[in-house]
Design an enzyme around this catalytic site. Structure first.
Site, PDB file in Angstrom:
ATOM      1  CB  ILE A 121      -0.524   0.118   1.028  1.00 31.05           C
ATOM      2  CG1 ILE A 121      -1.676  -1.256   0.813  1.00 31.05           C
ATOM      3  CG2 ILE A 121      -2.231   1.633   1.608  1.00 31.05           C
ATOM      4  CD1 ILE A 121      -2.184  -1.280   1.952  1.00 31.05           C
TER       5      ILE A 121
ATOM      6  NE  ARG B  24      -5.092  -4.677  11.164  1.00 30.80           N
ATOM      7  CZ  ARG B  24      -5.285  -4.902  10.029  1.00 30.80           C
ATOM      8  NH1 ARG B  24      -5.926  -4.195   9.447  1.00 30.80           N
ATOM      9  NH2 ARG B  24      -5.866  -5.846   9.432  1.00 30.80           N
TER      10      ARG B  24
ATOM     11  CG  ASP C  53     -10.724   3.645   7.546  1.00 26.70           C
ATOM     12  OD1 ASP C  53     -11.696   3.985   7.028  1.00 26.70           O
ATOM     13  OD2 ASP C  53      -9.945   3.188   7.033  1.00 26.70           O
TER      14      ASP C  53
ATOM     15  CD  GLU D 173     -10.911  -0.908  13.218  1.00 20.72           C
ATOM     16  OE1 GLU D 173     -11.462  -1.685  12.984  1.00 20.72           O
ATOM     17  OE2 GLU D 173     -10.188  -0.220  12.933  1.00 20.72           O
TER      18      GLU D 173
ATOM     19  CG  HIS E 263     -11.640  -0.536   9.076  1.00 13.89           C
ATOM     20  ND1 HIS E 263     -11.155  -1.708   9.878  1.00 13.89           N
ATOM     21  CD2 HIS E 263     -10.999  -0.513   8.128  1.00 13.89           C
ATOM     22  CE1 HIS E 263     -10.481  -2.250   9.331  1.00 13.89           C
ATOM     23  NE2 HIS E 263      -9.844  -2.054   8.307  1.00 13.89           N
TER      24      HIS E 263
END
Length: 324
Positions: A158, A235, A259, A264, A283
Protein backbone atom coordinates in the site's frame (compact mmCIF):
# COMPACT_ATOMS: atom_id res chain seq x y z
CA UNK A 1 -30.37 -35.87 2.44
CA UNK A 2 -26.74 -36.70 1.72
CA UNK A 3 -24.06 -35.29 4.00
CA UNK A 4 -21.78 -32.63 2.55
CA UNK A 5 -18.10 -33.35 2.01
CA UNK A 6 -16.78 -30.28 3.88
CA UNK A 7 -17.99 -27.67 6.38
CA UNK A 8 -16.53 -24.15 6.33
CA UNK A 9 -16.91 -21.73 9.23
CA UNK A 10 -17.20 -18.08 8.17
CA UNK A 11 -16.87 -16.20 11.44
CA UNK A 12 -17.99 -12.76 10.23
CA UNK A 13 -18.22 -10.56 7.15
CA UNK A 14 -18.48 -6.91 6.10
CA UNK A 15 -20.92 -7.49 3.21
CA UNK A 16 -24.62 -8.33 3.16
CA UNK A 17 -24.76 -11.81 1.61
CA UNK A 18 -22.75 -14.99 0.98
CA UNK A 19 -23.73 -15.76 -2.61
CA UNK A 20 -20.16 -15.64 -3.95
CA UNK A 21 -18.82 -17.78 -1.13
CA UNK A 22 -21.52 -20.42 -1.41
CA UNK A 23 -21.20 -20.68 -5.19
CA UNK A 24 -17.45 -21.30 -5.00
CA UNK A 25 -17.73 -23.75 -2.10
CA UNK A 26 -20.57 -25.73 -3.66
CA UNK A 27 -18.22 -26.75 -6.46
CA UNK A 28 -16.34 -28.94 -3.95
CA UNK A 29 -19.44 -29.93 -1.98
CA UNK A 30 -18.66 -27.61 0.93
CA UNK A 31 -21.28 -26.11 3.24
CA UNK A 32 -20.88 -22.59 4.64
CA UNK A 33 -21.58 -22.23 8.37
CA UNK A 34 -22.13 -18.80 9.99
CA UNK A 35 -22.26 -18.37 13.78
CA UNK A 36 -24.78 -16.28 15.68
CA UNK A 37 -21.95 -14.70 17.70
CA UNK A 38 -18.18 -14.30 17.40
CA UNK A 39 -17.08 -14.67 21.01
CA UNK A 40 -14.35 -17.21 21.70
CA UNK A 41 -16.62 -19.76 23.38
CA UNK A 42 -19.00 -19.83 20.41
CA UNK A 43 -16.22 -20.17 17.87
CA UNK A 44 -14.49 -22.89 19.90
CA UNK A 45 -17.69 -24.93 19.86
CA UNK A 46 -18.27 -24.60 16.11
CA UNK A 47 -14.60 -24.96 15.10
CA UNK A 48 -14.52 -28.52 16.45
CA UNK A 49 -16.47 -29.81 13.48
CA UNK A 50 -15.38 -27.75 10.49
CA UNK A 51 -12.83 -28.36 7.76
CA UNK A 52 -11.87 -24.71 7.22
CA UNK A 53 -12.23 -21.29 8.83
CA UNK A 54 -12.62 -17.95 7.07
CA UNK A 55 -12.43 -14.86 9.24
CA UNK A 56 -12.83 -11.16 8.56
CA UNK A 57 -12.35 -9.33 11.88
CA UNK A 58 -13.27 -11.97 14.46
CA UNK A 59 -10.39 -13.34 16.53
CA UNK A 60 -9.27 -16.88 15.75
CA UNK A 61 -7.49 -17.43 19.04
CA UNK A 62 -5.23 -20.27 20.20
CA UNK A 63 -8.24 -21.80 21.97
CA UNK A 64 -10.31 -21.75 18.76
CA UNK A 65 -7.51 -23.38 16.76
CA UNK A 66 -6.76 -25.95 19.46
CA UNK A 67 -10.39 -27.04 19.39
CA UNK A 68 -10.20 -27.88 15.67
CA UNK A 69 -10.28 -31.62 15.02
CA UNK A 70 -9.97 -31.61 11.23
CA UNK A 71 -9.40 -28.03 10.04
CA UNK A 72 -7.33 -27.93 6.85
CA UNK A 73 -6.96 -24.17 6.29
CA UNK A 74 -7.63 -20.80 7.96
CA UNK A 75 -8.20 -17.90 5.56
CA UNK A 76 -8.11 -14.23 6.47
CA UNK A 77 -10.67 -12.18 4.59
CA UNK A 78 -8.22 -9.31 4.44
CA UNK A 79 -4.52 -8.46 4.56
CA UNK A 80 -3.49 -8.12 8.21
CA UNK A 81 -3.10 -11.24 10.31
CA UNK A 82 -3.17 -9.90 13.86
CA UNK A 83 -6.55 -11.54 14.59
CA UNK A 84 -5.27 -15.07 13.87
CA UNK A 85 -2.90 -17.03 16.11
CA UNK A 86 -0.52 -18.05 13.35
CA UNK A 87 1.88 -19.67 15.81
CA UNK A 88 -0.81 -22.04 17.07
CA UNK A 89 -1.97 -22.83 13.54
CA UNK A 90 1.59 -23.63 12.49
CA UNK A 91 2.07 -25.90 15.49
CA UNK A 92 -1.10 -27.74 14.48
CA UNK A 93 0.04 -27.94 10.84
CA UNK A 94 -2.82 -25.77 9.61
CA UNK A 95 -2.07 -23.46 6.64
CA UNK A 96 -3.02 -19.80 7.09
CA UNK A 97 -3.72 -17.57 4.09
CA UNK A 98 -4.51 -13.93 3.42
CA UNK A 99 -5.32 -11.65 0.47
CA UNK A 100 -2.32 -9.30 0.35
CA UNK A 101 -3.22 -7.27 -2.73
CA UNK A 102 -7.00 -7.03 -2.92
CA UNK A 103 -7.41 -3.38 -1.78
CA UNK A 104 -4.00 -1.84 -2.35
CA UNK A 105 -5.39 0.75 -4.73
CA UNK A 106 -8.35 1.64 -2.50
CA UNK A 107 -6.39 2.06 0.75
CA UNK A 108 -3.67 4.12 -0.90
CA UNK A 109 -6.37 6.34 -2.43
CA UNK A 110 -8.06 6.70 0.96
CA UNK A 111 -4.79 7.63 2.65
CA UNK A 112 -4.19 10.23 -0.05
CA UNK A 113 -7.72 11.57 0.38
CA UNK A 114 -7.26 11.92 4.13
CA UNK A 115 -3.92 13.65 3.60
CA UNK A 116 -5.43 16.16 1.18
CA UNK A 117 -8.36 16.77 3.52
CA UNK A 118 -5.86 17.59 6.28
CA UNK A 119 -3.61 19.68 4.06
CA UNK A 120 -6.45 21.82 2.73
CA UNK A 121 -8.51 21.54 5.95
CA UNK A 122 -11.47 20.42 3.87
CA UNK A 123 -13.23 18.55 6.68
CA UNK A 124 -12.71 21.52 9.02
CA UNK A 125 -14.17 24.00 6.53
CA UNK A 126 -17.01 21.61 5.67
CA UNK A 127 -18.00 21.16 9.32
CA UNK A 128 -17.84 24.89 10.08
CA UNK A 129 -19.77 25.83 6.93
CA UNK A 130 -22.48 23.24 7.62
CA UNK A 131 -22.89 24.90 11.01
CA UNK A 132 -23.51 28.24 9.30
CA UNK A 133 -20.01 29.75 9.56
CA UNK A 134 -18.68 31.04 6.22
CA UNK A 135 -15.17 32.14 7.16
CA UNK A 136 -12.08 31.28 5.12
CA UNK A 137 -9.87 32.82 7.80
CA UNK A 138 -10.97 30.23 10.41
CA UNK A 139 -8.25 27.79 9.37
CA UNK A 140 -4.56 28.32 10.04
CA UNK A 141 -1.37 26.94 8.59
CA UNK A 142 -2.40 26.20 5.00
CA UNK A 143 0.73 25.42 3.00
CA UNK A 144 1.65 24.62 -0.59
CA UNK A 145 1.96 20.84 -1.03
CA UNK A 146 5.26 21.05 -2.86
CA UNK A 147 6.82 22.56 0.27
CA UNK A 148 5.73 19.71 2.50
CA UNK A 149 7.03 16.25 3.44
CA UNK A 150 5.18 12.98 3.93
CA UNK A 151 6.73 10.27 6.07
CA UNK A 152 5.40 6.74 5.67
CA UNK A 153 5.96 4.28 8.50
CA UNK A 154 5.93 0.88 6.86
CA UNK A 155 6.67 0.34 3.18
CA UNK A 156 4.57 -2.58 2.01
CA UNK A 157 2.32 -2.85 -1.03
CA UNK A 158 0.00 0.00 0.00
CA UNK A 159 2.76 2.45 0.88
CA UNK A 160 4.56 1.67 -2.38
CA UNK A 161 1.30 2.25 -4.28
CA UNK A 162 0.85 5.57 -2.48
CA UNK A 163 4.39 6.78 -3.23
CA UNK A 164 3.91 7.82 -6.91
CA UNK A 165 0.55 9.43 -6.09
CA UNK A 166 2.23 11.63 -3.49
CA UNK A 167 5.11 12.49 -5.78
CA UNK A 168 2.70 13.43 -8.58
CA UNK A 169 1.37 16.16 -6.27
CA UNK A 170 4.88 17.49 -5.68
CA UNK A 171 5.20 16.25 -2.11
CA UNK A 172 8.58 15.23 -0.72
CA UNK A 173 8.36 11.62 0.49
CA UNK A 174 10.41 9.55 2.92
CA UNK A 175 9.76 6.21 4.55
CA UNK A 176 10.87 4.06 7.45
CA UNK A 177 10.84 0.29 7.73
CA UNK A 178 13.00 -1.97 9.91
CA UNK A 179 14.72 -3.48 6.85
CA UNK A 180 15.46 -0.10 5.27
CA UNK A 181 14.62 -1.61 1.85
CA UNK A 182 13.18 0.76 -0.74
CA UNK A 183 12.11 -2.14 -3.02
CA UNK A 184 13.66 -0.45 -6.02
CA UNK A 185 11.43 2.62 -5.76
CA UNK A 186 14.18 5.12 -5.00
CA UNK A 187 12.21 6.39 -2.01
CA UNK A 188 14.36 8.02 0.65
CA UNK A 189 14.60 5.61 3.59
CA UNK A 190 15.30 7.16 7.00
CA UNK A 191 15.29 6.33 10.69
CA UNK A 192 12.02 6.60 12.60
CA UNK A 193 13.38 9.52 14.63
CA UNK A 194 14.29 11.44 11.48
CA UNK A 195 10.95 10.72 9.86
CA UNK A 196 8.96 11.94 12.85
CA UNK A 197 11.03 15.10 13.20
CA UNK A 198 10.90 16.12 9.52
CA UNK A 199 7.44 15.06 8.31
CA UNK A 200 4.46 17.35 7.91
CA UNK A 201 2.26 14.27 7.48
CA UNK A 202 3.01 10.90 9.10
CA UNK A 203 1.09 8.11 7.37
CA UNK A 204 0.98 4.67 9.02
CA UNK A 205 1.27 1.53 6.89
CA UNK A 206 2.84 -0.95 9.32
CA UNK A 207 1.39 -4.29 10.44
CA UNK A 208 0.18 -4.63 14.01
CA UNK A 209 2.27 -6.87 16.24
CA UNK A 210 3.58 -6.91 19.79
CA UNK A 211 6.52 -4.84 18.53
CA UNK A 212 4.36 -2.19 16.85
CA UNK A 213 1.49 -1.95 19.33
CA UNK A 214 1.26 1.74 20.37
CA UNK A 215 4.26 2.49 18.16
CA UNK A 216 2.94 6.05 18.13
CA UNK A 217 2.95 6.86 21.82
CA UNK A 218 3.47 9.99 23.90
CA UNK A 219 7.23 10.19 23.35
CA UNK A 220 6.93 9.63 19.59
CA UNK A 221 4.20 12.24 19.29
CA UNK A 222 6.47 14.73 21.04
CA UNK A 223 9.04 14.16 18.27
CA UNK A 224 6.59 15.35 15.61
CA UNK A 225 6.15 18.93 14.47
CA UNK A 226 3.30 20.77 16.23
CA UNK A 227 2.05 21.63 12.71
CA UNK A 228 2.05 17.97 11.59
CA UNK A 229 -0.84 15.59 10.94
CA UNK A 230 -1.05 11.88 11.77
CA UNK A 231 -2.86 9.58 9.29
CA UNK A 232 -3.75 5.96 9.98
CA UNK A 233 -5.27 3.55 7.43
CA UNK A 234 -3.42 0.49 8.76
CA UNK A 235 -4.32 -0.74 12.27
CA UNK A 236 -5.80 1.19 15.18
CA UNK A 237 -3.47 -0.42 17.70
CA UNK A 238 -0.47 1.34 16.18
CA UNK A 239 -1.56 4.53 17.99
CA UNK A 240 -2.07 5.11 21.71
CA UNK A 241 -5.37 7.05 21.54
CA UNK A 242 -4.90 8.60 24.99
CA UNK A 243 -1.49 9.94 23.99
CA UNK A 244 -2.94 11.24 20.71
CA UNK A 245 -5.66 13.16 22.54
CA UNK A 246 -3.11 14.59 24.97
CA UNK A 247 -0.93 15.75 22.05
CA UNK A 248 -3.87 17.49 20.40
CA UNK A 249 -4.96 19.15 23.64
CA UNK A 250 -1.45 20.43 24.37
CA UNK A 251 -0.97 21.80 20.84
CA UNK A 252 1.82 19.34 20.02
CA UNK A 253 -0.04 18.13 16.90
CA UNK A 254 -2.19 19.93 14.34
CA UNK A 255 -4.62 17.10 13.70
CA UNK A 256 -5.21 13.51 12.74
CA UNK A 257 -7.13 11.44 10.19
CA UNK A 258 -8.15 7.96 11.33
CA UNK A 259 -9.80 5.09 9.48
CA UNK A 260 -8.87 2.43 12.06
CA UNK A 261 -9.21 2.38 15.82
CA UNK A 262 -8.49 0.66 19.10
CA UNK A 263 -10.97 -0.85 19.84
CA UNK A 264 -13.22 -1.19 16.81
CA UNK A 265 -15.77 0.19 16.64
CA UNK A 266 -14.59 3.07 18.82
CA UNK A 267 -16.62 4.99 21.35
CA UNK A 268 -17.52 7.95 19.15
CA UNK A 269 -18.64 9.95 22.18
CA UNK A 270 -15.01 10.34 23.28
CA UNK A 271 -13.59 13.86 22.86
CA UNK A 272 -10.85 12.62 20.50
CA UNK A 273 -13.35 11.55 17.85
CA UNK A 274 -15.59 14.59 18.28
CA UNK A 275 -12.78 17.11 17.90
CA UNK A 276 -12.96 19.10 14.65
CA UNK A 277 -9.22 18.60 14.11
CA UNK A 278 -9.72 14.85 13.79
CA UNK A 279 -11.16 13.25 10.65
CA UNK A 280 -12.84 9.91 11.31
CA UNK A 281 -13.96 7.30 8.75
CA UNK A 282 -15.42 3.88 9.71
CA UNK A 283 -12.66 1.47 8.61
CA UNK A 284 -13.79 2.14 5.05
CA UNK A 285 -10.47 2.49 3.25
CA UNK A 286 -10.55 -1.02 1.80
CA UNK A 287 -14.02 -0.78 0.33
CA UNK A 288 -14.97 -0.67 -3.33
CA UNK A 289 -17.27 -2.95 -5.32
CA UNK A 290 -14.22 -4.33 -7.09
CA UNK A 291 -12.06 -4.87 -4.01
CA UNK A 292 -14.77 -6.69 -2.05
CA UNK A 293 -15.54 -8.94 -5.01
CA UNK A 294 -11.84 -9.76 -5.43
CA UNK A 295 -11.44 -10.42 -1.70
CA UNK A 296 -14.34 -12.83 -1.49
CA UNK A 297 -13.29 -14.80 -4.55
CA UNK A 298 -9.62 -14.89 -3.59
CA UNK A 299 -10.26 -16.03 -0.02
CA UNK A 300 -12.69 -18.76 -1.05
CA UNK A 301 -10.33 -20.00 -3.75
CA UNK A 302 -7.68 -20.47 -1.08
CA UNK A 303 -10.19 -22.23 1.16
CA UNK A 304 -10.89 -24.67 -1.68
CA UNK A 305 -7.16 -25.20 -2.23
CA UNK A 306 -6.75 -26.04 1.44
CA UNK A 307 -9.73 -28.39 1.46
CA UNK A 308 -8.26 -30.28 -1.50
CA UNK A 309 -4.82 -30.44 0.18
CA UNK A 310 -3.33 -28.09 -2.41
CA UNK A 311 -0.82 -25.43 -1.35
CA UNK A 312 -2.77 -22.14 -1.07
CA UNK A 313 -1.64 -19.24 -3.24
CA UNK A 314 -0.85 -16.90 -0.32
CA UNK A 315 0.48 -19.21 2.37
CA UNK A 316 1.74 -17.09 5.27
CA UNK A 317 3.11 -19.93 7.42
CA UNK A 318 5.09 -22.09 4.97
CA UNK A 319 6.73 -24.04 7.83
CA UNK A 320 3.47 -25.96 8.26
CA UNK A 321 3.80 -27.23 4.69
CA UNK A 322 7.33 -28.64 4.95
CA UNK A 323 6.29 -31.95 6.47
CA UNK A 324 3.52 -32.65 3.96
Amino acid sequence: MMAVRFRVLMTDRAWPDTEIEREILQAVDAELVEPTATDEATLVQIARDVDAIATNWAKVTPAVIQSCRRCRVIARLGIGLDNISIETATQRGIPVTNCPDYCVSEVSDHALGLLLACARQIAFFHLRTKRGEYDLSAARGLRRLSELTVGMIGFGHIARELLPKLKALGLNVMAHTPSGADHGTGCQMVSLDELLAQSDFVSLHAPLSSATHHLINASRLQQMKPTAYLINTSRGGLIDPVALWDALQSGNLAGAALDVFEPEPPDLSLPLYRDERVIVTPHAAFVSEESIHQLRQQAMKQIVQGLLDERPDNLVNPDCWKNR
